[in-house]
Design a protein around this motif. Structure first.
Motif, PDB file in Angstrom:
ATOM      1  N   VAL A 103       0.840  -1.206   0.000  1.00 45.34           N
ATOM      2  CA  VAL A 103       0.000   0.000   0.000  1.00 45.34           C
ATOM      3  C   VAL A 103       0.871   1.250   0.000  1.00 45.34           C
ATOM      4  CG1 VAL A 103      -1.595   1.352   1.419  1.00 45.34           C
ATOM      5  CG2 VAL A 103      -2.041  -1.049   1.011  1.00 45.34           C
ATOM      6  N   ARG A 104       1.954   1.231   0.761  1.00 44.86           N
ATOM      7  CA  ARG A 104       2.864   2.383   0.799  1.00 44.86           C
ATOM      8  C   ARG A 104       3.536   2.593  -0.551  1.00 44.86           C
ATOM      9  NH1 ARG A 104       0.701   5.046   4.700  1.00 44.86           N
ATOM     10  NH2 ARG A 104       0.873   4.076   6.714  1.00 44.86           N
ATOM     11  N   VAL A 105       3.897   1.518  -1.226  1.00 41.33           N
ATOM     12  CA  VAL A 105       4.499   1.635  -2.562  1.00 41.33           C
ATOM     13  C   VAL A 105       3.511   2.273  -3.528  1.00 41.33           C
ATOM     14  CG1 VAL A 105       5.319   0.310  -4.558  1.00 41.33           C
ATOM     15  CG2 VAL A 105       6.139  -0.254  -2.273  1.00 41.33           C
ATOM     16  N   ILE A 106       2.280   1.793  -3.521  1.00 39.23           N
ATOM     17  CA  ILE A 106       1.251   2.349  -4.404  1.00 39.23           C
ATOM     18  C   ILE A 106       0.985   3.808  -4.040  1.00 39.23           C
ATOM     19  CG2 ILE A 106      -1.177   2.175  -5.088  1.00 39.23           C
ATOM     20  CD1 ILE A 106       0.432  -0.099  -6.235  1.00 39.23           C
ATOM     21  N   ILE A 145      -3.665   5.289 -15.335  1.00 37.51           N
ATOM     22  CA  ILE A 145      -3.588   4.078 -16.166  1.00 37.51           C
ATOM     23  C   ILE A 145      -2.139   3.770 -16.521  1.00 37.51           C
ATOM     24  CG2 ILE A 145      -4.169   3.123 -18.428  1.00 37.51           C
ATOM     25  CD1 ILE A 145      -6.909   4.539 -18.128  1.00 37.51           C
ATOM     26  N   ALA A 146      -1.398   4.800 -16.915  1.00 41.31           N
ATOM     27  CA  ALA A 146       0.022   4.594 -17.226  1.00 41.31           C
ATOM     28  C   ALA A 146       0.771   4.108 -15.977  1.00 41.31           C
ATOM     29  CB  ALA A 146       0.633   5.889 -17.750  1.00 41.31           C
ATOM     30  N   LEU A 147       0.468   4.682 -14.840  1.00 42.36           N
ATOM     31  CA  LEU A 147       1.114   4.279 -13.598  1.00 42.36           C
ATOM     32  C   LEU A 147       0.775   2.833 -13.247  1.00 42.36           C
ATOM     33  CD1 LEU A 147       2.741   5.012 -11.072  1.00 42.36           C
ATOM     34  CD2 LEU A 147       0.594   5.767 -10.047  1.00 42.36           C
ATOM     35  N   ALA A 148      -0.479   2.450 -13.417  1.00 41.40           N
ATOM     36  CA  ALA A 148      -0.880   1.075 -13.125  1.00 41.40           C
ATOM     37  C   ALA A 148      -0.124   0.080 -14.004  1.00 41.40           C
ATOM     38  CB  ALA A 148      -2.392   0.918 -13.311  1.00 41.40           C
ATOM     39  N   VAL A 175       2.852   0.551 -15.453  1.00 37.31           N
ATOM     40  CA  VAL A 175       4.260   0.547 -15.048  1.00 37.31           C
ATOM     41  C   VAL A 175       4.441  -0.231 -13.742  1.00 37.31           C
ATOM     42  CG1 VAL A 175       6.145   2.021 -14.218  1.00 37.31           C
ATOM     43  CG2 VAL A 175       4.884   2.649 -16.269  1.00 37.31           C
ATOM     44  N   LEU A 176       3.567  -0.011 -12.774  1.00 40.21           N
ATOM     45  CA  LEU A 176       3.675  -0.725 -11.505  1.00 40.21           C
ATOM     46  C   LEU A 176       3.458  -2.225 -11.682  1.00 40.21           C
ATOM     47  CD1 LEU A 176       1.859   1.680  -9.036  1.00 40.21           C
ATOM     48  CD2 LEU A 176       4.260   1.038  -8.997  1.00 40.21           C
ATOM     49  N   ARG A 177       2.535  -2.571 -12.542  1.00 40.20           N
ATOM     50  CA  ARG A 177       2.268  -3.996 -12.792  1.00 40.20           C
ATOM     51  C   ARG A 177       3.483  -4.669 -13.416  1.00 40.20           C
ATOM     52  NH1 ARG A 177      -2.869  -6.269 -12.780  1.00 40.20           N
ATOM     53  NH2 ARG A 177      -2.916  -8.348 -13.662  1.00 40.20           N
ATOM     54  N   LEU A 178       4.127  -3.976 -14.361  1.00 41.45           N
ATOM     55  CA  LEU A 178       5.316  -4.539 -14.999  1.00 41.45           C
ATOM     56  C   LEU A 178       6.526  -4.540 -14.064  1.00 41.45           C
ATOM     57  CD1 LEU A 178       4.977  -2.928 -18.544  1.00 41.45           C
ATOM     58  CD2 LEU A 178       4.465  -5.294 -17.879  1.00 41.45           C
ATOM     59  N   ALA A 179       6.588  -3.573 -13.168  1.00 46.20           N
ATOM     60  CA  ALA A 179       7.735  -3.456 -12.261  1.00 46.20           C
ATOM     61  C   ALA A 179       7.547  -4.223 -10.954  1.00 46.20           C
ATOM     62  CB  ALA A 179       8.001  -1.986 -11.960  1.00 46.20           C
ATOM     63  N   ALA A 180       6.414  -4.848 -10.754  1.00 42.52           N
ATOM     64  CA  ALA A 180       6.148  -5.563  -9.502  1.00 42.52           C
ATOM     65  C   ALA A 180       7.218  -6.605  -9.163  1.00 42.52           C
ATOM     66  CB  ALA A 180       4.765  -6.194  -9.530  1.00 42.52           C
ATOM     67  N   TRP A 201      -1.895  -7.069  -7.846  1.00 46.36           N
ATOM     68  CA  TRP A 201      -3.345  -6.964  -7.746  1.00 46.36           C
ATOM     69  C   TRP A 201      -3.810  -5.563  -7.377  1.00 46.36           C
ATOM     70  CZ3 TRP A 201      -6.463 -10.086  -9.983  1.00 46.36           C
ATOM     71  CH2 TRP A 201      -6.060 -11.388 -10.237  1.00 46.36           C
ATOM     72  N   MET A 202      -3.000  -4.836  -6.631  1.00 42.05           N
ATOM     73  CA  MET A 202      -3.393  -3.472  -6.252  1.00 42.05           C
ATOM     74  C   MET A 202      -3.360  -2.507  -7.423  1.00 42.05           C
ATOM     75  SD  MET A 202      -1.654  -2.759  -2.627  1.00 42.05           S
ATOM     76  CE  MET A 202      -2.165  -3.595  -1.171  1.00 42.05           C
ATOM     77  N   THR A 203      -2.615  -2.836  -8.450  1.00 42.71           N
ATOM     78  CA  THR A 203      -2.574  -1.938  -9.610  1.00 42.71           C
ATOM     79  C   THR A 203      -3.934  -1.809 -10.270  1.00 42.71           C
ATOM     80  OG1 THR A 203      -1.865  -3.733 -11.064  1.00 42.71           O
ATOM     81  CG2 THR A 203      -0.138  -2.350 -10.100  1.00 42.71           C
ATOM     82  N   LEU A 204      -4.799  -2.778 -10.074  1.00 41.44           N
ATOM     83  CA  LEU A 204      -6.150  -2.679 -10.640  1.00 41.44           C
ATOM     84  C   LEU A 204      -6.939  -1.532 -10.002  1.00 41.44           C
ATOM     85  CD1 LEU A 204      -7.033  -6.479 -10.729  1.00 41.44           C
ATOM     86  CD2 LEU A 204      -6.330  -5.031 -12.647  1.00 41.44           C
ATOM     87  N   ALA A 205      -6.588  -1.174  -8.776  1.00 45.15           N
ATOM     88  CA  ALA A 205      -7.312  -0.115  -8.074  1.00 45.15           C
ATOM     89  C   ALA A 205      -6.702   1.270  -8.270  1.00 45.15           C
ATOM     90  CB  ALA A 205      -7.354  -0.430  -6.583  1.00 45.15           C
ATOM     91  N   VAL A 206      -5.519   1.356  -8.881  1.00 41.99           N
ATOM     92  CA  VAL A 206      -4.833   2.648  -9.003  1.00 41.99           C
ATOM     93  C   VAL A 206      -5.674   3.699  -9.731  1.00 41.99           C
ATOM     94  CG1 VAL A 206      -2.842   3.818 -10.038  1.00 41.99           C
ATOM     95  CG2 VAL A 206      -2.513   1.762  -8.696  1.00 41.99           C
TER      96      VAL A 206
END
Length: 191
Positions: free
Chosen positions: A88-91, A137-140, A142-147, A167-172
């Motif tokens: 959560v802190r990362v997101i 959307i772009a952030l989600a 990038v975060l999904r690929l960088a997980a 899974w949290m990237t879906l909520a970004v």
């Protein structure tokens, strides 16, 4: 990674150092000097009443973000709740630039335009929400690929953080648009 003997003390001193550094930089780069203590006064009753709406707005914006953390510590095993809180802190840190965009670019425009020019305000609101949605959307993505990198970054103690972030990237997009976009727009419009 560093492994201090007492991580809480190390964190506290690091936080204190970062705060003092930020204050020194802000003070050194201010265009106007700090007000003198003699010029300060207590707010009037009308000013307090006007500020109460902003206070309620910030409390209602911050409360849901803290509720999930409280529930995680109660409903999940401690190891999983720790991983969840770290994810959560990362997101949250990744969505920070949209707050900066709202505070530095959008809010001054909205305060200036306000309700006096409804067509221009409507266009500005559309631009703000489109920019926030595109960023989120772009952030989600990038975060999904960088997980997977988070495993290396956080270490073996945070086993599973990449799945949480995944899974949290879906909520970004929802987090950015509803939380930061909406409350940032309501305040300058006096709603």
């Amino acid at each position: 990674m560093l492994h201090p003997a007492n991580p809480l003390i190390a964190y506290a001193f690091s936080y204190l150092f970062a705060s003092i550094t930020a204050l020194a930089i802000a003070t050194g780069t201010m265009l106007a000097p700090w007000p003198r203590p003699a010029s300060l006064r207590f707010p009037r009753r009308l000013e307090l009443r006007e500020a109460a709406g902003y206070t309620a707005l910030n409390i209602t914006a911050a409360s849901p973000a803290e509720l999930d953390k409280t529930l995680a510590t109660k409903l999940l095993p401690l190891a999983e709740s720790g991983v969840y809180l770290a994810a959560v802190r990362v997101i949250g840190a990744a969505t920070l630039p949209v707050i900066v965009m709202m505070l530095s670019a959008a809010l001054p425009l909205l305060f200036r335009e306000g309700e006096g020019q409804p067509k221009r305000t409507a266009r500005l609101l559309g631009s703000i929400f489109c920019a926030a949605l595109a960023y989120s959307i772009a952030l989600a993505v990038v975060l999904r690929l960088a997980a997977p990198v988070s495993v290396w970054l956080f270490g073996a103690q945070y086993h599973g953080i990449e799945h949480m972030i995944h899974w949290m990237t879906l909520a970004v997009p929802g987090m950015v648009d509803t939380t930061h976009g909406c409350w940032g727009v309501l305040m300058p419009l006096g709603k």
